[in-house]
Write an enzyme that holds these catalytic residues in place. Structure first.
Site, PDB file in Angstrom:
ATOM      1  N   CYS A 109     -21.038  19.661  -3.103  1.00 35.78           N
ATOM      2  CA  CYS A 109     -20.046  20.560  -3.702  1.00 35.78           C
ATOM      3  C   CYS A 109     -19.185  21.275  -2.662  1.00 35.78           C
ATOM      4  CB  CYS A 109     -20.729  21.570  -4.609  1.00 35.78           C
ATOM      5  SG  CYS A 109     -21.786  20.786  -5.832  1.00 35.78           S
ATOM      6  N   HIS A 233     -16.790  27.862  -5.181  1.00 40.62           N
ATOM      7  CA  HIS A 233     -17.313  26.701  -5.908  1.00 40.62           C
ATOM      8  C   HIS A 233     -17.709  27.146  -7.314  1.00 40.62           C
ATOM      9  CE1 HIS A 233     -19.543  23.355  -7.249  1.00 40.62           C
ATOM     10  NE2 HIS A 233     -20.738  23.796  -6.902  1.00 40.62           N
ATOM     11  N   ASN A 263     -19.557  22.496 -13.712  1.00 40.00           N
ATOM     12  CA  ASN A 263     -19.647  22.265 -12.265  1.00 40.00           C
ATOM     13  C   ASN A 263     -19.209  20.827 -11.975  1.00 40.00           C
ATOM     14  OD1 ASN A 263     -20.414  21.673  -9.658  1.00 40.00           O
ATOM     15  ND2 ASN A 263     -22.382  22.726  -9.780  1.00 40.00           N
TER      16      ASN A 263
END
Ligand code: UT7
Length: 309
Positions: A109, A233, A263
């Site tokens: 990520c 993030h 996500n």
């Protein structure tokens, strides 16, 4: 040394939407639990990493108003390549009709920030115009019977064209980090599903994001008070809230799209950054802090001085 400047961007989300209500018919969960514990309301599912990358890149190229043939490098950040070999960037390069070096970056990520910093390095040694993409299709490696992960992960893509500048460019400070001794906290075997110790990832995520952000700001010679927009993030609203609180950046100065996207790993920071830019939240000279964390356990941050194209 040459720097870089973003001259166009684009994003792409699959058409198919999966709401929390949809998930509650598939597993023992509820809209109330997911909203309260994560901030996510819905996510987009479907497509391949190459197809989403091509879609976001086409928009970035159109916005930049450039001839794709003028791009001399493609960096694709992804944790979910379509095949083991070749790199998905090769497929994307071909479909876009580019003739340039192309490679994938996998830093989970944190990947988009890694890719952006790498692009900056290429510009410093002579590249003129780069395409930087962050794309993931996590739905393909999600165990849809595991409520600990299935409520979080989704698919998406964000891309930008970065041009060389004669001056130092937009990037004022950066930090790339990793701690492979923690790989057991979040992993997927080749061909397997994501396994995650959610609580432990949560606990460490806040700490490493704050640490990385502080390092980038120090390198840039700036403080959190200078930050106009923080783009974290998009993993969990509680993680974002805790990290920003710890840094001293109010949520009003933070870009958040995860209620809509879930996500999306490599795509999460570009989706949030370019959403903010599209909404007119960024003016010339604004200081933007990108900060991510992910499996591996990677962390990455970058301080940018925004310049509208
Ligand atoms: O890109 C990086 C990716 N990873 C992350 O960012 C993950 C970071 N971690 C998290 O976001 C959170 O840890 C989760 C959202 C995964 C879990 O939230 P939590 O607040 O840490 O919940 P928990 O695991 O402590 O579980 C609390 C309770 C438990 O029930 P009991 O033992 O209190 O009865 C769980 O069984 O909630 C239960 N639970 C659920 N209930 C409904 C766990 N998952 C769910 C669910 N729906 N999906």
């Amino acid at each position: 040394m040459a720097g870089g400047r973003i001259i166009g961007w684009g994003t792409a989300l699959p058409e198919k939407v999966l709401t929390n209500a949809d998930l509650s018919t598939m597993m023992d969960t509820s809209d109330e639990w997911i909203t309260e514990r994560t901030g996510i309301k819905r996510r987009h599912i479907g497509g391949s990493t190459a197809s989403l990358s091509v879609a976001s890149a086409r928009r970035a190229i159109a916005m930049a108003g450039i001839d794709p043939a003028s791009i001399d490098g493609l960096v694709l950040s992804t944790t979910t390549p379509d095949r083991t070999v070749p790199a998905t960037s090769a497929t994307v390069q071909n479909e876009l009709g580019l003739r340039c070096g192309a490679f994938d970056v996998n830093a989970a990520c944190s990947g988009f920030v890694y890719a952006y910093v790498i692009a900056q390095g290429l510009l410093a040694i002579g590249a003129k115009r780069l395409l930087v993409i962050g794309t993931d299709t996590l739905s393909r490696i999600t165990d849809w019977s595991d409520r600990g992960t299935a409520i979080l992960f989704a698919d998406g893509s964000g891309a930008c064209v970065v041009d060389a500048t004669p001056d130092a460019g937009q990037l004022l400070g950066w930090d790339l980090d990793a701690d492979g001794s923690l790989e057991h906290l979040l992993y997927a075997e080749v061909g397997g599903y994501i396994h995650m110790d959610g609580k432990e990832v949560f606990r460490r995520a806040v700490r490493i994001m704050v640490d990385s952000a502080k390092k980038s700001l120090a390198k840039a010679g700036l403080s959190v008070d200078d930050v106009k927009l923080c783009v974290p993030h998009q993993a969990n609203l509680r993680i974002i809230d805790a990290a920003c609180r710890n840094l001293g950046i109010p949520l009003e100065r933070t870009a958040i799209v995860l209620h809509e996207t879930g996500n999306t790993s490599s795509a999460s920071i570009p989706l949030a950054l370019f959403d903010a830019a599209d909404r007119g939240r960024l003016q010339n000279g604004d200081i933007v802090l990108l900060v991510g964390f992910g499996a591996g356990m990677t962390a990455a941050s970058a301080v940018l001085e925004w310049r509208n194209p």
